[in-house]
Design an enzyme around this catalytic site. Structure first.
Site, PDB file in Angstrom:
ATOM      1  CB  CYS A  58      23.590 -33.938  -9.704  1.00 40.02           C
ATOM      2  SG  CYS A  58      23.318 -34.955  -8.254  1.00 40.02           S
ATOM      3  NE  ARG A 107      24.414 -28.519 -11.744  1.00 41.75           N
ATOM      4  CZ  ARG A 107      23.422 -27.650 -11.777  1.00 41.75           C
ATOM      5  NH1 ARG A 107      23.663 -26.389 -12.040  1.00 41.75           N
ATOM      6  NH2 ARG A 107      22.185 -28.036 -11.555  1.00 41.75           N
ATOM      7  CD1 TRP A 135      26.036 -31.620  -2.769  1.00 33.70           C
ATOM      8  CD2 TRP A 135      23.895 -32.262  -2.603  1.00 33.70           C
ATOM      9  NE1 TRP A 135      25.545 -31.186  -1.569  1.00 33.70           N
ATOM     10  CE2 TRP A 135      24.246 -31.557  -1.433  1.00 33.70           C
ATOM     11  CE3 TRP A 135      22.603 -32.766  -2.717  1.00 33.70           C
ATOM     12  CZ2 TRP A 135      23.347 -31.334  -0.399  1.00 33.70           C
ATOM     13  CZ3 TRP A 135      21.706 -32.550  -1.686  1.00 33.70           C
ATOM     14  CH2 TRP A 135      22.088 -31.825  -0.536  1.00 33.70           C
ATOM     15  CG  ASN A 148      20.409 -32.224 -11.309  1.00 29.75           C
ATOM     16  OD1 ASN A 148      20.352 -32.302 -10.080  1.00 29.75           O
ATOM     17  ND2 ASN A 148      20.418 -31.073 -11.956  1.00 29.75           N
ATOM     18  N   GLY A 149      18.275 -34.492  -9.621  1.00 30.98           N
ATOM     19  CA  GLY A 149      16.945 -34.236  -9.071  1.00 30.98           C
ATOM     20  C   GLY A 149      16.570 -35.320  -8.077  1.00 30.98           C
ATOM     21  CD  GLU A 161      26.451 -13.667   2.566  1.00 34.40           C
ATOM     22  OE1 GLU A 161      25.433 -14.306   2.886  1.00 34.40           O
ATOM     23  OE2 GLU A 161      27.236 -14.045   1.693  1.00 34.40           O
ATOM     24  CE  LYS A 187      29.689 -16.737   1.613  1.00 35.06           C
ATOM     25  NZ  LYS A 187      28.432 -16.281   1.145  1.00 35.06           N
ATOM     26  CD  GLU A 239      28.146 -20.494   2.331  1.00 32.19           C
ATOM     27  OE1 GLU A 239      27.247 -20.839   1.577  1.00 32.19           O
ATOM     28  OE2 GLU A 239      28.718 -19.385   2.213  1.00 32.19           O
ATOM     29  CG  HIS A 243      16.688 -10.464  24.237  1.00 31.99           C
ATOM     30  ND1 HIS A 243      16.001 -10.129  25.386  1.00 31.99           N
ATOM     31  CD2 HIS A 243      16.811  -9.321  23.528  1.00 31.99           C
ATOM     32  CE1 HIS A 243      15.703  -8.837  25.344  1.00 31.99           C
ATOM     33  NE2 HIS A 243      16.196  -8.330  24.236  1.00 31.99           N
ATOM     34  CE  LYS A 248      27.829 -20.221  -7.052  1.00 29.60           C
ATOM     35  NZ  LYS A 248      27.972 -19.353  -5.869  1.00 29.60           N
TER      36      LYS A 248
HETATM   37  C1  G6P Z   1      23.323 -22.626  -2.288  1.00 26.89           C
HETATM   38  C2  G6P Z   1      24.616 -21.886  -2.544  1.00 26.89           C
HETATM   39  C3  G6P Z   1      24.531 -20.490  -1.946  1.00 26.89           C
HETATM   40  C4  G6P Z   1      23.311 -19.751  -2.483  1.00 26.89           C
HETATM   41  C5  G6P Z   1      22.033 -20.548  -2.281  1.00 26.89           C
HETATM   42  C6  G6P Z   1      20.875 -19.945  -3.059  1.00 26.89           C
HETATM   43  O1  G6P Z   1      23.188 -22.879  -0.934  1.00 26.89           O
HETATM   44  O2  G6P Z   1      25.714 -22.592  -2.006  1.00 26.89           O
HETATM   45  O3  G6P Z   1      25.700 -19.775  -2.264  1.00 26.89           O
HETATM   46  O4  G6P Z   1      23.195 -18.523  -1.839  1.00 26.89           O
HETATM   47  O5  G6P Z   1      22.204 -21.883  -2.769  1.00 26.89           O
HETATM   48  O6  G6P Z   1      21.152 -20.049  -4.425  1.00 26.89           O
HETATM   49  P1  G6P Z   1      20.653 -19.082  -5.556  1.00 26.89           P
HETATM   50  O7  G6P Z   1      21.312 -19.609  -6.804  1.00 26.89           O
HETATM   51  O8  G6P Z   1      19.159 -19.233  -5.610  1.00 26.89           O
HETATM   52  O9  G6P Z   1      21.069 -17.722  -5.221  1.00 26.89           O
END
Ligand code: G6P
Length: 611
Positions: free
Chosen positions: A2, A27, A73, A99-100, A484, A488, A491, A507, A606
């Site tokens: 948010c 956000r 969000w 927000n929260g 990773e 990606k 996502e 396995h 984010k």
């Molecule tokens: C969210 C974001 C990711 C990020 C993760 C941790 O899921 O979309 O891109 O890696 O949070 O966030 P941070 O700000 O703690 O790295």
């Protein structure tokens, strides 16, 4: 999670708020709304992105010099017009953004329902707002007093900002666990979840702390604690330029951020790495070097992509420093009553510096006596402020929701921290130390070299854009890179992808392999090379499609793979920074080819400031 923006001052509030909300859309972006005060309270809100809100406000009365705005969000209640913020209190006088999460909202709601309150949304926010209204009604005091009393009963995390029809010259805000920055202008104030909506107006900011309430007029900012004692605002200067948060000619922030990596890595090394002098200068580490180098154990806590950086750091630190390392999901660590001994060091890795789980995890560890080292991108963020020591990643604002440049900057900083500790502990030879310094120094150029071949990566990506599943495999330092890469792809292209240690695929995941499954091997030349060649053969024997990230000139794998993504040669300690780049681009081009909004993938945010 948010985004909140608020304004009070001599300008029209609406354009300031809309522009700010667009900057904060990373956000959350499932609905947006704004409330303005001017001879009454006007409220506009709409499901969808900020652009949808703008559409419904065309031709409406948008006059007002005080206002609040929100991009959501969803937590409580589906994305919809009625669940969008701001919410209005029952008597119509107050409007609030939040927000929260209010964890005890259900109990508060049933109390209020018994008193006759009717709710128009499914949100915890409307509950808190009516709770505040109810306290004010019963106590007859000011809104500020009612807010203070309410917050003492609230369990959870919040930033709230309120406007009051009866006090059209005041904004009231409070924070616990979610971020709030106040920009100080000339006879005006700006409030936001981060500094990006503020920088074009002022560089003077105050970061509000937990349990503080801010009472803000155009020309006055008062901070108080929940005990009603005044606290002096600590004014800081922002070190951020507007250009850093704009797209600068790229189609998407994600692409811009991928292409910025040679520069962000350079910025991260600048002033720290000196190959000629054979030194790494990191004041935040040096000032606490005795505690750090004597740590009995290192625990790394993080979430998402930052957790993957932590996994790579585990390999680096154990090899170079010979200190045992454990890597933990912050969300699990915080709740399982972890055993922390005196002399343990916690490394918290976070791009935003605001991730709720990481923040609470280190708060708990700090209470138990651990030394906290923060590896954070956002300067002044909560995690950076509660850490004992740390190093910023200096990657600049990362706006694309899927993390790219922040990840490579984290790896670069973590390698430098490990080298610094290894040198102090004398667990590394001079030659190896110097070699790794040179390798770090060469990184920006090697990354540029890969980016110059983006067209080839795009062509490979387009061949696989319609697959339904994908498997990513790697060994050693490249195993977390496989994780990773899979993250990606998930996502931004919504393709189901899993990352696995290459040998572990026998396995279970090997059962999935047939001619329709692409298997992406991260197989640059390292100590495991021969082993991973065998794993590739095992996939080929079962007719799987192999895409391999390889070291340039690797004839063995070139002869076996269906497609190759070559990268320059690098020491295995540094290689993840290089081998992840083609995987970032691979996902980007698939996401784009499928027509998705790669900067704002569905359901994601984010900055995850709820647990
Ligand atoms: C969210 C974001 C990711 C990020 C993760 C941790 O899921 O979309 O891109 O890696 O949070 O966030 P941070 O700000 O703690 O790295």
């Amino acid at each position: 999670m948010c985004g909140i923006v608020a304004y009070i001052g001599h300008r029209q509030a609406y354009p300031v708020i809309i522009k700010g909300l667009k900057r904060l859309e990373y956000r959350g972006y499932d609905s947006a709304g704004v409330a303005l005060l001017n001879h009454g309270l006007k409220l506009y809100k709409k499901k969808g992105k900020v652009a949808a809100l703008e559409e419904i406000t065309v031709g409406k009365d948008l006059d007002g010099h005080i206002g609040i705005g929100h991009t959501r969000w969803a937590t409580h209640g589906e994305p919809s017009d009625r669940n969008a913020h701001p919410h209005q209190s029952s008597n119509g006088k107050l409007a609030m953004i939040h927000n929260g999460i209010i964890e005890n909202y259900a109990a508060l709601k049933s109390e209020l329902i018994k008193k006759g309150y009717v709710f128009h949304s499914d949100t915890d926010t409307e509950v808190l707002l009516n709770f505040i209204e109810d306290i004010q009604k019963n106590n007859g005091g000011t809104l500020e007093e009612a807010l203070r009393i309410a917050l003492k009963r609230v369990v959870g995390a919040y930033v709230v900002v309120l406007i009051d029809k009866d006090n059209p010259d005041t904004l009231i805000a409070a924070r616990k666990g979610s971020p709030l920055v106040i920009g100080i202008g000339k006879n005006e104030h700006f409030l936001a979840s981060d500094a990006s909506p503020i920088i074009e107006y002022t560089k003077e900011v105050v970061y509000v702390n937990d349990y503080q309430i801010a009472i803000i007029k155009s020309d006055e900012l008062i901070l108080k604690n929940l005990g009603n004692e005044r606290q002096t605002p600590f004014i800081q200067k922002l070190d951020l330029e507007l250009a850093a948060i704009e797209k600068g000619g790229y189609d998407h922030f994600m692409l811009k951020e991928i292409f910025e990596q040679p520069d962000t890595i350079r910025d991260c090394l600048r002033g720290r790495l000196d190959v000629q002098q054979c030194t790494i200068t990191m004041a935040g580490i040096q000032n606490n070097i005795e505690q750090i180098k004597n740590a009995n154990r290192i625990l790394i806590v993080a979430c998402g992509t930052s957790w993957h950086a932590g996994l790579i750091a585990e390999y680096i630190i154990e090899e170079l420093c010979r200190i045992p390392v454990e890597v933990e999901y912050a969300s699990e660590f915080r709740y399982r009553n972890p055993i922390i001994h005196k002399g343990d060091m916690i490394i918290a890795i976070s791009q935003s510096g605001e991730t709720a789980d990481t923040l609470v995890a280190i708060e708990k560890a700090k209470e138990q006596g651990a030394v906290i080292l923060g590896i954070v991108n956002v300067v002044g963020s909560s995690i950076s402020r509660i850490s004992h020591a740390g190093a910023y990643t200096h990657a600049g604002p990362e706006i694309g929701v899927a993390s790219t440049k922040a990840f490579t900057a984290q790896l670069t900083v973590l390698a430098m921290v490990a080298l610094k500790i290894a040198k102090e502990r004398e667990t590394i030879s001079h030659d190896r130390y110097l070699h790794l310094l040179e390798e770090l120094n060469d990184l920006p150029e090697k990354v540029s070299h890969i980016l110059a071949r983006a067209e080839h990566i795009k062509n490979v990506a387009l061949k696989y854009k319609d697959v339904i599943n994908a498997l990513y495999l790697g060994r050693g330092y490249n195993f977390p890179v496989a994780l990773e890469g899979a993250l990606k792809l998930k996502e931004i292209s919504y393709i189901h992808a899993e990352g696995y240690p290459a040998a572990e695929m026998k396995h279970g995941p090997i059962a999935l392999v047939d001619e329709s499954l692409p298997v992406i091997f991260v197989a640059t030349k390292d100590a495991y090379h021969e082993k991973i060649v065998s794993n590739i053969q095992e996939i080929k024997a079962r007719k799987g499609k192999v895409i391999a990230v390889i070291t340039e000139g690797d004839e063995t794998i070139t002869g076996m793979a269906d497609d190759i993504l070559p990268v320059p040669e690098a020491d295995e300690v540094i290689a993840p920074v290089i081998s992840v780049i083609p995987l970032q681009l691979f996902s980007y081009y698939i996401g784009i080819a499928k027509g998705y909004d790669v900067d704002k993938p569905r359901n994601l945010a984010k900055s995850v400031t709820v647990e």
